[in-house]
Design an enzyme around this catalytic site. Structure first.
Site, PDB file in Angstrom:
ATOM      1  N   GLU A 331       0.915  -1.259   0.151  1.00 46.86           N
ATOM      2  CA  GLU A 331       0.187   0.019  -0.174  1.00 46.86           C
ATOM      3  C   GLU A 331       0.951   1.268  -0.167  1.00 46.86           C
ATOM      4  O   GLU A 331       0.545   2.229   0.696  1.00 46.86           O
ATOM      5  CB  GLU A 331      -0.896   0.158   1.517  1.00 46.86           C
ATOM      6  CG  GLU A 331      -1.976  -1.085   1.191  1.00 46.86           C
ATOM      7  CD  GLU A 331      -2.720  -1.026   2.486  1.00 46.86           C
ATOM      8  OE1 GLU A 331      -3.916  -1.323   2.382  1.00 46.86           O
ATOM      9  OE2 GLU A 331      -2.170  -1.150   3.716  1.00 46.86           O
TER      10      GLU A 331
HETATM   11  C1  TNX Z   1      -4.368  -3.740   4.966  1.00 48.11           C
HETATM   12  S1  TNX Z   1      -2.901  -6.395   4.433  1.00 48.11           S
HETATM   13  C2  TNX Z   1      -3.134  -3.772   5.148  1.00 48.11           C
HETATM   14  C3  TNX Z   1      -2.874  -3.421   6.694  1.00 48.11           C
HETATM   15  C4  TNX Z   1      -4.012  -3.146   7.363  1.00 48.11           C
HETATM   16  C5  TNX Z   1      -5.309  -4.237   7.137  1.00 48.11           C
HETATM   17  C6  TNX Z   1      -6.737  -4.041   7.864  1.00 48.11           C
HETATM   18  C7  TNX Z   1      -1.798  -5.302   4.271  1.00 48.11           C
HETATM   19  C8  TNX Z   1      -0.568  -5.725   3.543  1.00 48.11           C
HETATM   20  N1  TNX Z   1      -2.119  -4.009   4.688  1.00 48.11           N
HETATM   21  O1  TNX Z   1      -2.245  -2.166   6.774  1.00 48.11           O
HETATM   22  O2  TNX Z   1      -3.905  -3.045   8.883  1.00 48.11           O
HETATM   23  O3  TNX Z   1      -5.526  -3.910   5.710  1.00 48.11           O
HETATM   24  O4  TNX Z   1      -7.356  -5.109   7.651  1.00 48.11           O
END
Ligand code: TNX
Length: 529
Positions: A331
């Site tokens: 992300e």
């Molecule tokens: C996505 S899964 C994220 C996390 C968040 C999560 C909450 C991922 C690699 N990144 O930063 O905590 O969703 O469900």
């Protein structure tokens, strides 16, 4: 031995039907059919062995690892039984033997377990197998064995034979200690829960926008400032390197590898608060205590940023005996794609220079990663396939099945629901190989179930989201695919409730499970973000 093979679906149904209504005085022979994760093969007989105050533990001579498993056994069974279970000779009248050797085909983690009227013998090619044999033995004993104080009980086990070994070598859970901080005692409890279900990897998500949780001596403000915050404005916290080593050692004794994760280049607001020179505008951002993602980035082109990354990874590698360093990589929504790719490439060189293998979330597959890199799949099958095409090994963390921070259903107070609701059947009824058809079976390393903690701030809350889903996921990771069947599992889990309660777990009483024990707890109220 007069035995009844309990492998194969037909006979499991018979076992399940015989069980209704006998939870107070379970037939010890049925314990073999109750073990979670399900055993590869098991046959129980009509004889009985009873653990007593004169039972001794015989560890393979000359093996410190076997002796340590013996000490672990004595400590684990000692509380409820009040027995010392000391080391003793093979010639004693009542023995638990932990023997290295046996069938090499059992591999590094497999074991044979035999119960006769004189005692228990666990035989394994490596000490990890002895440890897993002890975990199985735990579940052959009455649930009261899990209680922390002395019990009045008869510690009787049916005679029988077990052969057991895992499907996957990588069976893990992730704990996010950044959104909310969990102290050393909580992490040890988490480790004990993983070990009970034969999981062998703990991924610790040590940094994120909301908090930096590991001491880095060369960049002290990371914890002095970056460690002060948490989601919702809570107190934060961090591990000193000495505390971190203590966690790693505690996990090692339980055959669990700790994988440290520092999330880069996004998810870095806490680092930017501590060192604004890592930020492109050089300004100190406000501490972040919300739960959005994709809001921050290191200024990847600045030399000081690469110096920072090199220092962090060097210090992390020095306290990490295991071969892996997780660099996040997910992300990075506010990092330019070309900067992201160049950055991951540089980080990979840094990790490699420390003699470690890089792991990253699936987004790193867009960068030129080395063969042998580990790519952790969470939502995009395409990225997982891209990673595999570059020679990466794929870890399966598919969010619709194994995200332990998802609500069970719409009534669940804790948790999120962006990946859907995940009741126990959804956590159980999927397969790592068929999940992404374009991946070859040999490209899948195993499973990691993440517990993100935006909505979770205590162990009690964490355990409610973990259980019973983690037990289901442990079975997906350990047991042969063709031996798994939801209806049979739901019966077995229903009988396992009393054991989870004895372990002190306030688990979710899923309506999809025929629980056989009396409810003794309710859903914890949310801490809320
Ligand atoms: C996505 S899964 C994220 C996390 C968040 C999560 C909450 C991922 C690699 N990144 O930063 O905590 O969703 O469900």
């Amino acid at each position: 031995m007069s035995g009844r093979w309990v492998v194969g679906r037909g006979s499991w149904v018979v076992v399940a039907l015989t069980l209704a209504g006998c939870e107070h005085h379970p037939d010890p022979a049925l314990a073999y059919a109750g073990v979670i994760p399900r055993l590869v093969s098991a046959a129980s007989g009509t004889g009985r062995f009873t653990l007593t105050g004169s039972t001794v533990v015989v560890a393979s001579p000359g093996s410190e690892a076997a002796a340590d498993v013996a000490r672990y056994l004595a400590a684990t069974f000692g509380a409820a039984t009040g027995f010392a279970l000391p080391p003793g000779p093979d010639s004693a009248a009542s023995t638990i033997v932990l023997a290295l050797g046996g069938a090499p085909a059992l591999g590094n983690e497999g074991y044979d377990l035999t119960v006769t009227e004189r005692g228990v013998r666990i035989e394994a090619p490596a000490a990890a197998g002895l440890f897993y044999g002890v975990q199985t033995l735990r579940q052959l004993l009455p649930p009261a064995i899990e209680r922390p104080e002395r019990q009045r009980a008869r510690w009787t086990i049916a005679t029988g034979v077990i052969r057991d070994y895992p499907r996957y070598a990588w069976r893990g859970a992730m704990l996010d200690v950044s959104r909310h901080f969990f102290g050393v005692a909580d992490v040890k409890r988490f480790i004990d829960l993983l070990a009970a279900y034969k999981l062998n990897v703990l991924q610790l998500h040590l940094s994120d926008d909301q908090g930096w949780r590991i001491e880095i001596a060369s960049w002290p403000r990371l914890t002095e400032l970056g460690g002060l915050t948490a989601v919702g404005g809570g107190p934060g916290g961090f591990y000193t390197q000495a505390q971190y080593r203590e966690i790693v050692e505690y996990a090692r004794r339980r055959y669990i590898t700790v994988i440290p994760e520092i999330d880069l280049p996004g998810h870095t607001n806490a680092a930017l608060v501590a060192y604004p020179e890592l930020n492109c505008n050089g300004k100190v951002p406000a501490p972040y205590t919300g739960i959005e993602t994709g809001i921050s980035s290191l200024c990847t082109r600045r030399p000081v940023v690469m110096q920072f990354v090199a220092d962090v990874i060097r210090e992390l590698a020095a306290i990490t005996p295991g071969p892996f360093i997780h660099i996040g990589g997910d992300e990075a929504d506010v990092t330019l794609p070309r900067d992201y790719v160049a950055f991951i490439d540089s980080v990979q060189r840094i990790v490699r220079a420390q003699g470690k293998t890089m792991i990253g979330w699936e987004e790193i597959a867009s960068a030129p990663i080395d063969p042998g890199t580990v790519v952790q799949h969470w939502r995009s099958a395409d990225l997982a396939v891209t990673g595999a095409s570059k020679g990466a090994h794929i870890l399966m963390s598919p969010s619709p099945h194994v995200y332990l921070d998802m609500k069970y259903d719409s009534a669940t107070v804790l948790g999120q629901n962006w990946a859907g609701y995940i009741d126990v059947d959804t956590a159980y009824a999927w397969d790592p190989v068929t999940r992404i058809p374009a991946l070859g079976a040999d490209q899948v390393l195993g499973i990691v179930a993440p517990l993100w903690t935006e909505t979770v701030s205590t162990m009690k809350e964490a355990e409610y989201l973990l259980f019973p889903r983690l037990a289901a996921i442990a079975e997906v990771a350990w047991s042969p695919a063709d031996a798994r069947e939801w209806n049979e599992f739901s019966e077995r889990l229903g009988r396992h409730g009393a054991r989870m309660s004895a372990m002190g777990i306030g688990f979710y009483r899923s309506p999809r499970i025929p629980w056989r024990d009396a409810p003794s707890h309710t859903q914890p109220a949310s801490a809320g973000p």
